[in-house]
Write a protein that holds these residues in place. Sequence first.
Motif, PDB file in Angstrom:
ATOM      1  N   MET A  34       5.458 -18.283  27.572  1.00 47.67           N
ATOM      2  CA  MET A  34       4.230 -18.961  28.009  1.00 47.67           C
ATOM      3  C   MET A  34       3.024 -18.325  27.325  1.00 47.67           C
ATOM      4  SD  MET A  34       2.818 -19.599  31.888  1.00 47.67           S
ATOM      5  CE  MET A  34       2.383 -17.899  32.178  1.00 47.67           C
ATOM      6  N   ARG A  35       2.115 -19.179  26.833  1.00 50.95           N
ATOM      7  CA  ARG A  35       0.921 -18.690  26.140  1.00 50.95           C
ATOM      8  C   ARG A  35      -0.333 -19.273  26.779  1.00 50.95           C
ATOM      9  NH1 ARG A  35       1.855 -21.024  20.306  1.00 50.95           N
ATOM     10  NH2 ARG A  35       2.422 -22.802  21.640  1.00 50.95           N
ATOM     11  N   ASN A  36      -1.425 -18.533  26.660  1.00 52.54           N
ATOM     12  CA  ASN A  36      -2.732 -19.077  27.036  1.00 52.54           C
ATOM     13  C   ASN A  36      -3.366 -19.663  25.774  1.00 52.54           C
ATOM     14  OD1 ASN A  36      -2.550 -18.301  29.716  1.00 52.54           O
ATOM     15  ND2 ASN A  36      -3.513 -16.303  29.345  1.00 52.54           N
ATOM     16  N   ILE A  37      -3.628 -20.960  25.773  1.00 52.03           N
ATOM     17  CA  ILE A  37      -4.147 -21.668  24.593  1.00 52.03           C
ATOM     18  C   ILE A  37      -5.614 -22.008  24.803  1.00 52.03           C
ATOM     19  CG2 ILE A  37      -3.912 -23.681  23.097  1.00 52.03           C
ATOM     20  CD1 ILE A  37      -1.496 -21.912  22.927  1.00 52.03           C
ATOM     21  N   ASP A  38      -6.472 -21.491  23.925  1.00 56.21           N
ATOM     22  CA  ASP A  38      -7.900 -21.820  23.945  1.00 56.21           C
ATOM     23  C   ASP A  38      -8.086 -23.205  23.334  1.00 56.21           C
ATOM     24  OD1 ASP A  38     -10.630 -22.127  23.409  1.00 56.21           O
ATOM     25  OD2 ASP A  38     -10.931 -19.990  23.044  1.00 56.21           O
ATOM     26  N   VAL A  39      -8.523 -24.158  24.157  1.00 58.94           N
ATOM     27  CA  VAL A  39      -8.675 -25.553  23.709  1.00 58.94           C
ATOM     28  C   VAL A  39      -9.647 -25.644  22.535  1.00 58.94           C
ATOM     29  CG1 VAL A  39      -9.551 -27.826  24.381  1.00 58.94           C
ATOM     30  CG2 VAL A  39      -8.085 -26.537  25.947  1.00 58.94           C
ATOM     31  N   ASN A  40     -10.784 -24.959  22.631  1.00 57.81           N
ATOM     32  CA  ASN A  40     -11.789 -25.016  21.555  1.00 57.81           C
ATOM     33  C   ASN A  40     -11.248 -24.440  20.249  1.00 57.81           C
ATOM     34  OD1 ASN A  40     -13.584 -26.098  23.383  1.00 57.81           O
ATOM     35  ND2 ASN A  40     -14.525 -24.132  23.888  1.00 57.81           N
ATOM     36  N   ASP A  41     -10.447 -23.375  20.368  1.00 55.15           N
ATOM     37  CA  ASP A  41      -9.874 -22.748  19.185  1.00 55.15           C
ATOM     38  C   ASP A  41      -8.897 -23.698  18.485  1.00 55.15           C
ATOM     39  OD1 ASP A  41      -9.253 -20.288  17.510  1.00 55.15           O
ATOM     40  OD2 ASP A  41      -7.260 -20.742  18.323  1.00 55.15           O
ATOM     41  N   VAL A  42      -8.139 -24.453  19.269  1.00 59.61           N
ATOM     42  CA  VAL A  42      -7.189 -25.414  18.697  1.00 59.61           C
ATOM     43  C   VAL A  42      -7.924 -26.454  17.858  1.00 59.61           C
ATOM     44  CG1 VAL A  42      -5.542 -27.259  19.230  1.00 59.61           C
ATOM     45  CG2 VAL A  42      -5.470 -25.126  20.508  1.00 59.61           C
ATOM     46  N   VAL A  43      -9.010 -27.001  18.407  1.00 58.02           N
ATOM     47  CA  VAL A  43      -9.774 -28.034  17.700  1.00 58.02           C
ATOM     48  C   VAL A  43     -10.497 -27.448  16.492  1.00 58.02           C
ATOM     49  CG1 VAL A  43     -11.673 -29.694  17.886  1.00 58.02           C
ATOM     50  CG2 VAL A  43     -10.072 -29.417  19.791  1.00 58.02           C
ATOM     51  N   ASP A  44     -11.171 -26.308  16.684  1.00 55.26           N
ATOM     52  CA  ASP A  44     -11.973 -25.710  15.610  1.00 55.26           C
ATOM     53  C   ASP A  44     -11.144 -25.381  14.371  1.00 55.26           C
ATOM     54  OD1 ASP A  44     -14.230 -25.875  17.132  1.00 55.26           O
ATOM     55  OD2 ASP A  44     -14.279 -23.756  17.703  1.00 55.26           O
ATOM     56  N   ASN A  45      -9.919 -24.930  14.563  1.00 47.90           N
ATOM     57  CA  ASN A  45      -9.098 -24.464  13.442  1.00 47.90           C
ATOM     58  C   ASN A  45      -7.990 -25.437  13.048  1.00 47.90           C
ATOM     59  OD1 ASN A  45     -10.324 -21.733  13.087  1.00 47.90           O
ATOM     60  ND2 ASN A  45      -9.639 -21.498  15.192  1.00 47.90           N
ATOM     61  N   ALA A  46      -8.079 -26.667  13.547  1.00 46.37           N
ATOM     62  CA  ALA A  46      -7.073 -27.673  13.202  1.00 46.37           C
ATOM     63  C   ALA A  46      -7.224 -28.109  11.748  1.00 46.37           C
ATOM     64  CB  ALA A  46      -7.195 -28.884  14.117  1.00 46.37           C
ATOM     65  N   ILE A  74       2.301 -26.745  20.733  1.00 47.33           N
ATOM     66  CA  ILE A  74       1.904 -26.583  22.138  1.00 47.33           C
ATOM     67  C   ILE A  74       2.953 -27.238  23.033  1.00 47.33           C
ATOM     68  CG2 ILE A  74       0.119 -27.106  23.851  1.00 47.33           C
ATOM     69  CD1 ILE A  74      -1.883 -27.176  21.498  1.00 47.33           C
ATOM     70  N   THR A  75       3.469 -26.488  23.992  1.00 52.78           N
ATOM     71  CA  THR A  75       4.534 -26.985  24.868  1.00 52.78           C
ATOM     72  C   THR A  75       4.034 -27.125  26.306  1.00 52.78           C
ATOM     73  OG1 THR A  75       5.375 -24.789  25.465  1.00 52.78           O
ATOM     74  CG2 THR A  75       6.204 -25.775  23.413  1.00 52.78           C
ATOM     75  N   GLU A  76       4.895 -27.669  27.171  1.00 49.84           N
ATOM     76  CA  GLU A  76       4.563 -27.868  28.579  1.00 49.84           C
ATOM     77  C   GLU A  76       4.344 -26.521  29.293  1.00 49.84           C
ATOM     78  OE1 GLU A  76       4.069 -30.749  30.078  1.00 49.84           O
ATOM     79  OE2 GLU A  76       4.477 -31.880  28.240  1.00 49.84           O
ATOM     80  N   ARG A  77       4.948 -25.470  28.764  1.00 46.90           N
ATOM     81  CA  ARG A  77       4.855 -24.160  29.415  1.00 46.90           C
ATOM     82  C   ARG A  77       3.539 -23.447  29.095  1.00 46.90           C
ATOM     83  NH1 ARG A  77       9.987 -20.613  28.224  1.00 46.90           N
ATOM     84  NH2 ARG A  77       8.902 -19.346  29.792  1.00 46.90           N
ATOM     85  N   ASP A  78       2.865 -23.863  28.033  1.00 51.03           N
ATOM     86  CA  ASP A  78       1.609 -23.218  27.645  1.00 51.03           C
ATOM     87  C   ASP A  78       0.479 -23.605  28.609  1.00 51.03           C
ATOM     88  OD1 ASP A  78       2.711 -21.963  25.390  1.00 51.03           O
ATOM     89  OD2 ASP A  78       2.476 -23.802  24.206  1.00 51.03           O
ATOM     90  N   VAL A  79      -0.399 -22.645  28.871  1.00 53.62           N
ATOM     91  CA  VAL A  79      -1.533 -22.863  29.766  1.00 53.62           C
ATOM     92  C   VAL A  79      -2.780 -23.102  28.923  1.00 53.62           C
ATOM     93  CG1 VAL A  79      -2.968 -21.878  31.592  1.00 53.62           C
ATOM     94  CG2 VAL A  79      -0.510 -21.385  31.520  1.00 53.62           C
ATOM     95  N   LEU A  80      -3.451 -24.248  29.164  1.00 54.12           N
ATOM     96  CA  LEU A  80      -4.669 -24.583  28.415  1.00 54.12           C
ATOM     97  C   LEU A  80      -5.876 -23.960  29.095  1.00 54.12           C
ATOM     98  CD1 LEU A  80      -4.035 -28.368  27.632  1.00 54.12           C
ATOM     99  CD2 LEU A  80      -3.405 -26.368  26.284  1.00 54.12           C
ATOM    100  N   ILE A  81      -6.740 -23.359  28.296  1.00 56.12           N
ATOM    101  CA  ILE A  81      -7.923 -22.677  28.822  1.00 56.12           C
ATOM    102  C   ILE A  81      -9.167 -23.181  28.092  1.00 56.12           C
ATOM    103  CG2 ILE A  81      -9.094 -20.451  29.066  1.00 56.12           C
ATOM    104  CD1 ILE A  81      -6.344 -19.140  29.155  1.00 56.12           C
ATOM    105  N   VAL A  82     -10.226 -23.447  28.842  1.00 56.23           N
ATOM    106  CA  VAL A  82     -11.531 -23.794  28.270  1.00 56.23           C
ATOM    107  C   VAL A  82     -12.489 -22.662  28.610  1.00 56.23           C
ATOM    108  CG1 VAL A  82     -13.434 -25.436  28.211  1.00 56.23           C
ATOM    109  CG2 VAL A  82     -11.099 -26.253  28.554  1.00 56.23           C
ATOM    110  N   PRO A  83     -12.928 -21.856  27.630  1.00 57.11           N
ATOM    111  CA  PRO A  83     -13.839 -20.738  27.915  1.00 57.11           C
ATOM    112  C   PRO A  83     -15.129 -21.241  28.544  1.00 57.11           C
ATOM    113  CG  PRO A  83     -12.956 -20.590  25.684  1.00 57.11           C
ATOM    114  CD  PRO A  83     -12.577 -21.938  26.213  1.00 57.11           C
ATOM    115  N   PRO A  84     -15.660 -20.519  29.532  1.00 56.87           N
ATOM    116  CA  PRO A  84     -16.920 -20.945  30.160  1.00 56.87           C
ATOM    117  C   PRO A  84     -18.076 -20.851  29.182  1.00 56.87           C
ATOM    118  CG  PRO A  84     -16.314 -18.744  30.894  1.00 56.87           C
ATOM    119  CD  PRO A  84     -15.151 -19.262  30.094  1.00 56.87           C
ATOM    120  N   THR A  85     -19.025 -21.769  29.303  1.00 56.86           N
ATOM    121  CA  THR A  85     -20.201 -21.766  28.429  1.00 56.86           C
ATOM    122  C   THR A  85     -21.357 -21.085  29.144  1.00 56.86           C
ATOM    123  OG1 THR A  85     -20.856 -23.935  29.256  1.00 56.86           O
ATOM    124  CG2 THR A  85     -19.496 -23.882  27.274  1.00 56.86           C
ATOM    125  N   THR A  86     -22.154 -20.388  28.372  1.00 49.60           N
ATOM    126  CA  THR A  86     -23.310 -19.686  28.951  1.00 49.60           C
ATOM    127  C   THR A  86     -24.622 -20.336  28.534  1.00 49.60           C
ATOM    128  OG1 THR A  86     -23.330 -18.187  27.038  1.00 49.60           O
ATOM    129  CG2 THR A  86     -22.081 -17.485  28.962  1.00 49.60           C
TER     130      THR A  86
END
Length: 449
Positions: free
Chosen positions: A1-13, A224-236
């Motif tokens: 299981m991995r923690n996946i940063d949603v923004n990182d996935v899009v930015d580096n696609a 990205i699999t069903e076991r991975d946890v998607l994370i959206v970093p909070p914005t400041t």
Amino acid sequence: MRNIDVNDVVDNATFNKFHWKVLFWCTLIIIFDGYDLVIYGVVLPLLMDQWGLNPYVAGLLGSSALFGMMFGAMSFGMLSDKLGRKKTIIMCVVLFSVTTVINGFATTPWEFGILRFIAGLGIGGVMPNVVSLMSEYSPKKSRSTLVALMFSGYAVGGMMSAGLGIWIVPNFGWEIMFYLAIVPMLILPFMLKFLPESVAFLMAQKREGEARSILQRVAPNRNITERDVLIVPPTTESKAPVLELFRDGRAMSTMMFWTAFFCCLLMVYALGSWLPKLMSSAGYALSSSLMFLMVLNVGAIVGAVGGGWLADRFSLRSVLVSFFLLGSGSLILLGYESPMWFLYTLMGIAGATTIGSQILLYAYVAQYYPTSIRSTGLGWASGIGRNGAIVGPMLGGTLLAMALPHQMNFLALAIPGAIATVAIALVDRKGLSRETRAQVGPVAAATTH
């Protein structure tokens, strides 16, 4: 299981078929948006003759859609936070498409103006949501380019409106131009199927399954699999007080930016609304007058793309000053009798330098202010500029009502360009911090338009 940063996935696609689809549908929607916005300038000469409109009333009718755009951008921008980008975009497309079709059945100026205002709500509401969606799904390294390409759809829509008007309006009447706005409704089922929802919205709504499915298409190589946890970093990020724009020696530059925004959009919308009528009043045939509008929008595409390219190689200040000078000079020369090829060349230059300057102004403002007040600076400059867009059609109507010589009409339209030139020259270069120079590219601010 991995923690996946949603923004990182899009930015580096890596740009792939999914991104092409998003670019295609967002650009197509902007093309329809541009068609509906420019349509008034196309039908104005015939409309004034048919209904006996005086120039003042015609100018108010031209501004009615722009008032709608201002309110639409604010209201639908907030509504998308609750309904999602996709639903809001579809609502706006239905609103401006259906209302524009009904506009073809208007029999009085009052009916026409009210329907144009309602259509403007949809036209204005589409822009911030489509830009946000395109920005959200664009890889970071090509985000500015993709948004700039998408924005060129406005000029393409304007070209379509003018090009069709050359043939349709003289032969079949102005109403057909509005009936053609039914086309977006015909492809609405495809938009519903292929336009993706915002990942950020899906995550906020706890719809992680849908978000995961989209991210798998955005970046297939991430597996990205069903076991991975998607994370959206909070914005400041937060809105800074407007007074911050006037502190630390920024007061003069802030006022100059507002002046340049106001003048630039005034020129853009005055030309878009009144150019065919001004040229036909000067003795040119209606088809030739509409061709000028088409060339203006061809030039706009060149200016949008070329302006960004030049800004990458020279300073934004020097490119903007050059553009405003060229724009003012070309408008002044358009008032004098010249060979048609020369007039068309001048019109192309005017389109490139006025609309190109509009995009570069956003970039300059973004680079000038520190990160903490950047969004506030852009928001206020854009708001002041929208007032110029509303005043533009009214100014065109006033000029025509005054029955000035042809040269004076274009001289009056060139004056805002001269004022904008001085304004940009007076912007304090010291305010452009090292941090903003390093972080923001010259066309990046197009994403905030």
